[in-house]
Design a protein around this motif. Structure first.
Motif, mmCIF file in Angstrom:
data_model
loop_
_atom_site.group_PDB
_atom_site.id
_atom_site.type_symbol
_atom_site.label_atom_id
_atom_site.label_comp_id
_atom_site.label_asym_id
_atom_site.label_seq_id
_atom_site.Cartn_x
_atom_site.Cartn_y
_atom_site.Cartn_z
ATOM 1 N N ASP A 202 -26.986 41.442 -15.970
ATOM 2 C CA ASP A 202 -27.745 40.280 -16.430
ATOM 3 C C ASP A 202 -27.608 39.095 -15.485
ATOM 4 O O ASP A 202 -27.921 37.959 -15.842
ATOM 5 N N GLN B 181 -30.817 37.073 -14.884
ATOM 6 C CA GLN B 181 -31.207 36.296 -16.056
ATOM 7 C C GLN B 181 -30.307 35.062 -16.195
ATOM 8 O O GLN B 181 -30.782 33.978 -16.555
ATOM 9 N N ARG B 182 -29.029 35.204 -15.899
ATOM 10 C CA ARG B 182 -28.122 34.045 -15.940
ATOM 11 C C ARG B 182 -28.518 33.017 -14.877
ATOM 12 O O ARG B 182 -28.492 31.809 -15.131
ATOM 13 N N THR C 238 -31.057 31.021 -21.131
ATOM 14 C CA THR C 238 -31.726 29.729 -20.967
ATOM 15 C C THR C 238 -31.628 28.921 -22.243
ATOM 16 O O THR C 238 -31.319 27.715 -22.222
ATOM 17 N N GLU D 92 -31.498 32.551 -13.619
ATOM 18 C CA GLU D 92 -32.741 31.895 -14.030
ATOM 19 C C GLU D 92 -32.459 30.837 -15.098
ATOM 20 O O GLU D 92 -33.077 29.768 -15.104
ATOM 21 N N ARG E 266 -30.565 47.216 -14.279
ATOM 22 C CA ARG E 266 -29.915 46.634 -15.469
ATOM 23 C C ARG E 266 -28.917 47.622 -16.083
ATOM 24 O O ARG E 266 -28.909 47.877 -17.292
ATOM 25 N N SER F 214 -28.961 37.473 -25.363
ATOM 26 C CA SER F 214 -29.172 37.336 -23.908
ATOM 27 C C SER F 214 -30.203 36.263 -23.576
ATOM 28 O O SER F 214 -30.838 36.301 -22.522
ATOM 29 N N ASP F 215 -30.341 35.293 -24.500
ATOM 30 C CA ASP F 215 -31.215 34.146 -24.228
ATOM 31 C C ASP F 215 -30.373 33.078 -23.544
ATOM 32 O O ASP F 215 -30.007 32.062 -24.123
#
Length: 698
Positions: free
Chosen positions: A565, A568-569, A643, A571, A501, A640-641
């Protein structure tokens, strides 16, 4: 009649590293050749055998005679076969004679369309061929195409000179219990083979039936004919002898040892405890590489002074075998100890001037020059990350010094590992010492990443310097060729950026790397191409982790400059794709993308949405919905949420659908048109902050 077929070539000792390939090629060549000639049933089973003294194959349900075949033969075009009066011509008679049917009449032939013209055809039944004839051709073709590393010429007893990988003594060919009349390399086939060179009774062994081959060889010849069977026997015996200790048994070593023995037996040996003062990697490597021995460690991974050997001899008193192997390994371990003690007499730093005598590449200078570039780049990366710049530069400076040591000269596989040992001996900081080995990581797919900050930045610097430097001189990968492992280096950089990260810009990293080549002759900045190359490696890496191509493109199509990230993107994209609203919104996003692309030049730059021009209820509702959700999307994105941001966008489905159902975007009124384009542009930016969701559209 269907029977098991057995073919064996009995030889002198075959090269162990080539044995598995030779065995597979021999078996597959014969099986494929017989299948092409229709001698095999659909459920025939092919079993390859390969030992140090033989190549063999057993195939079940092999026909004694191939089936009869209906053959439709084109004879001649009608225009050639008949003269102007419609009578058979001389060319027709000549052709029929050549085909072996001189007595055929025109009435025996079929007249049929053949493309734009007509031709005569003759259909007949061709009798099947005998197995021996077909197999003779297949055997000769297979042997000629074997992947022999080096052909050997030798003289047969009759004086003839033949060529094969090793001298051949016997040819065995059985169909059931019947010997097939085959010949190969001056030998006639029979039903005899030879057993183990020492454990067998010494004379030829008779195989009465093809089905009994493996059992007869094992019981009478003391030979395990299957390579996998020997390998599993070795593995089982090693584990039994190891007891509570752990045995190091790399698959490559198991394969090689299994190719050296026909009747594997494992014995325990020992060496003097004093050798354990040498770094255990050195001892393990010399035992595995030079002697084909299996090292043992305790439960904590510490090397033991006992080791295991695989012998080709079974005996009730193995003392001579054990003693001989212990005598053989001792000089090897003594050499390793000597190299280690000698190397410690000079510090790594004192060796650095010698790097100027080691050429890295004639267009990129010496290893000394390369070390300076990597040191500057490591310092720049450490500064961007807020790490200790002095440690990073020191680690990079010493990273290649162990290339000049006696130990690495003898065992190049230990480069980096020995650097860590010697740096610790020199009193260097632990992170500097670890950087000597960690800067090579990850060495292969699935390898661990560097564990320290210093090791991490030196690894990044080392790989980026290679990528940019080698690419700049025009040696980028082409097809399957990648002599400087640039694909592996690019993948390693992407793994470190993603898994650690790291908040680093790829473009800035590449610019830093290009800067260290300032003043280099004929240097052409390759950073744009290298970035595209790295992102392409990232695509492959993400697909291997289970993300679909569409999901990966949704995130990478925007050509991201930071990838810390990216998982995470992805997901978030997966979670969004599972929503019932996703398909409709992805399709709408794709439509918006196309509309904006077509009107890119006509659209005013940074056009603001004017509330007074939102004349249709559907466009007013969409603008209001966007405004009400904007702060939630911004907040989720800032935290960074991803979702949460995409799920919030899903709340706009009804308004988006209504807009495209009720509103004409390309209105004749220029002001209305531009306002609607501005609305769509704003919506497009809002929807694609996390990923380009249009890529999810079917």
């Amino acid at each position: 009649m269907n029977q098991t077929l057995l073919v064996e070539i009995q030889t002198e000792e075959l090269p162990p590293k080539a044995l598995v390939k030779l065995g597979a090629a021999f078996a597959n060549g014969i099986a494929n050749g017989l299948k092409a000639r229709d001698f095999l049933e659909a459920d025939s089973v092919v079993t390859p055998y390969a030992t140090p003294r033989r190549l063999a194959v057993s195939i079940t349900k092999v026909r004694a005679t191939s089936p009869d075949k209906q053959i439709r033969e084109k004879v001649l075009p009608v225009s050639v076969a008949l003269d102007k009066d419609g009578n058979p011509s001389a060319p027709l008679a000549k052709k029929l004679a050549a085909l072996g049917f001189p007595d055929l009449q025109i009435s025996d032939l079929e007249r049929a369309q053949d493309g734009k013209a007509e031709s005569f055809f003759y259909t007949y039944t061709a009798a099947g061929s005998a197995l021996a004839g077909g197999l003779q051709d297949v055997l000769a073709d297979t042997v000629a195409k074997l992947p022999i590393p080096k052909v050997m010429s030798y003289q047969r007893p009759d004086g003839a000179t033949v060529q094969f990988v090793r001298p051949v003594h016997l040819l065995l060919a059985l169909h059931g219990e019947q010997v097939l009349p085959l010949t190969l390399l001056g030998l006639d086939a029979g039903r005899q083979t030879m057993g183990h060179r020492f454990l067998s009774h010494g004379g030829p062994i008779t195989v009465d039936h093809a089905d009994n081959y493996a059992a007869v060889l094992e019981s009478e010849g003391k030979v395990l004919s299957g390579a996998e069977a020997r390998k599993e026997s070795i593995r089982t015996q090693l584990l039994e002898k190891a007891g509570a200790d752990l045995v190091l048994m790399p698959e490559s070593l198991l394969d090689e040892v299994a190719a050296l023995v026909e009747w594997p037996v494992v014995y325990e040996c020992r060496f003097e405890e004093e050798f354990l003062a040498v770094p255990q990697e050195c001892l393990i490597l010399t035992m595995q590489t030079n002697q084909k021995y299996f090292a043992l460690t305790d439960a904590n991974g510490k090397l033991r002074s006992r080791f295991l050997i695989v012998s080709n001899l079974a005996t009730s008193d193995p003392s001579a075998i054990v003693g001989g192997n212990e005598r053989v390994v001792r000089p090897r371990l003594s050499d390793a100890k000597f190299f280690f003690e000698q190397d410690k007499k000079k510090t790594l730093e004192s060796r650095l001037p010698q790097l100027a005598n080691v050429v890295y590449h004639n267009k990129l200078g010496t290893q000394a020059e390369r070390s300076q570039r990597v040191m500057r780049l490591a310092g720049a990366i450490a500064k961007r990350l807020g790490y200790d710049v002095a440690l990073a530069e020191r680690g990079a400076m010493l990273a290649k010094a162990d290339l000049l040591t006696d130990m690495v000269g003898e065992f190049p596989e230990l480069q980096g590992i020995m650097g860590t040992y010697y740096a610790r001996h020199d009193g260097e900081h632990e992170e500097v010492a670890l950087a000597a080995s960690e800067h090579y990581q990850p060495r292969f797919a699935g390898d661990a990443l560097p564990s320290t900050n210093t090791g991490l930045v030196v690894a990044l610097a080392d790989k980026l310097e290679t990528l940019v430097g080698i690419w700049a001189i025009g040696l980028q990968p082409t097809g399957e060729k990648d002599p400087f492992a640039l694909r592996r280096h690019a993948l390693g950089v992407m793994r470190m950026l993603v898994e650690k990260r790291l908040p680093l810009s790829i473009s800035e990293l590449l610019l830093d790397a290009a800067a260290v080549f300032e003043g280099q002759a004929a240097f052409k900045d390759p950073t744009a191409d290298v970035k595209a190359f790295m992102l392409d490696r990232l695509r492959g890496m993400l697909r291997e982790r289970g993300f679909t191509p569409n999901e990966v493109e949704a995130v990478l199509a925007q050509n991201p400059d930071r990838v810390d990230d990216v998982v995470q993107r992805l997901e978030a994209v997966q979670a969004f794709a599972a929503l019932p609203e996703s398909a409709s919104l992805a399709a709408a996003n794709k439509r918006i993308t196309n509309i904006l692309k077509k009107n890119e030049e006509a659209m005013p730059q940074d056009a603001a949405i004017k509330a007074e021009l939102l004349v249709e209820p559907a466009e007013s509702a969409l603008a209001a919905k966007m405004q009400s959700l904007e702060s939630s999307v911004d907040s989720a994105f800032a935290n960074s949420d991803f979702t949460g941001a995409l799920k919030t966008l899903a709340l706009m489905k009804e308004e988006v659908d209504a807009f495209f159902n009720d509103v004409m975007v390309m209105a004749e009124d220029l002001a209305l048109r531009n306002n609607r384009l501005a609305l769509l542009s704003s919506l497009h930016g809002m929807m694609n902050r996390v990923a380009d969701i249009s890529k999810l559209a079917a």
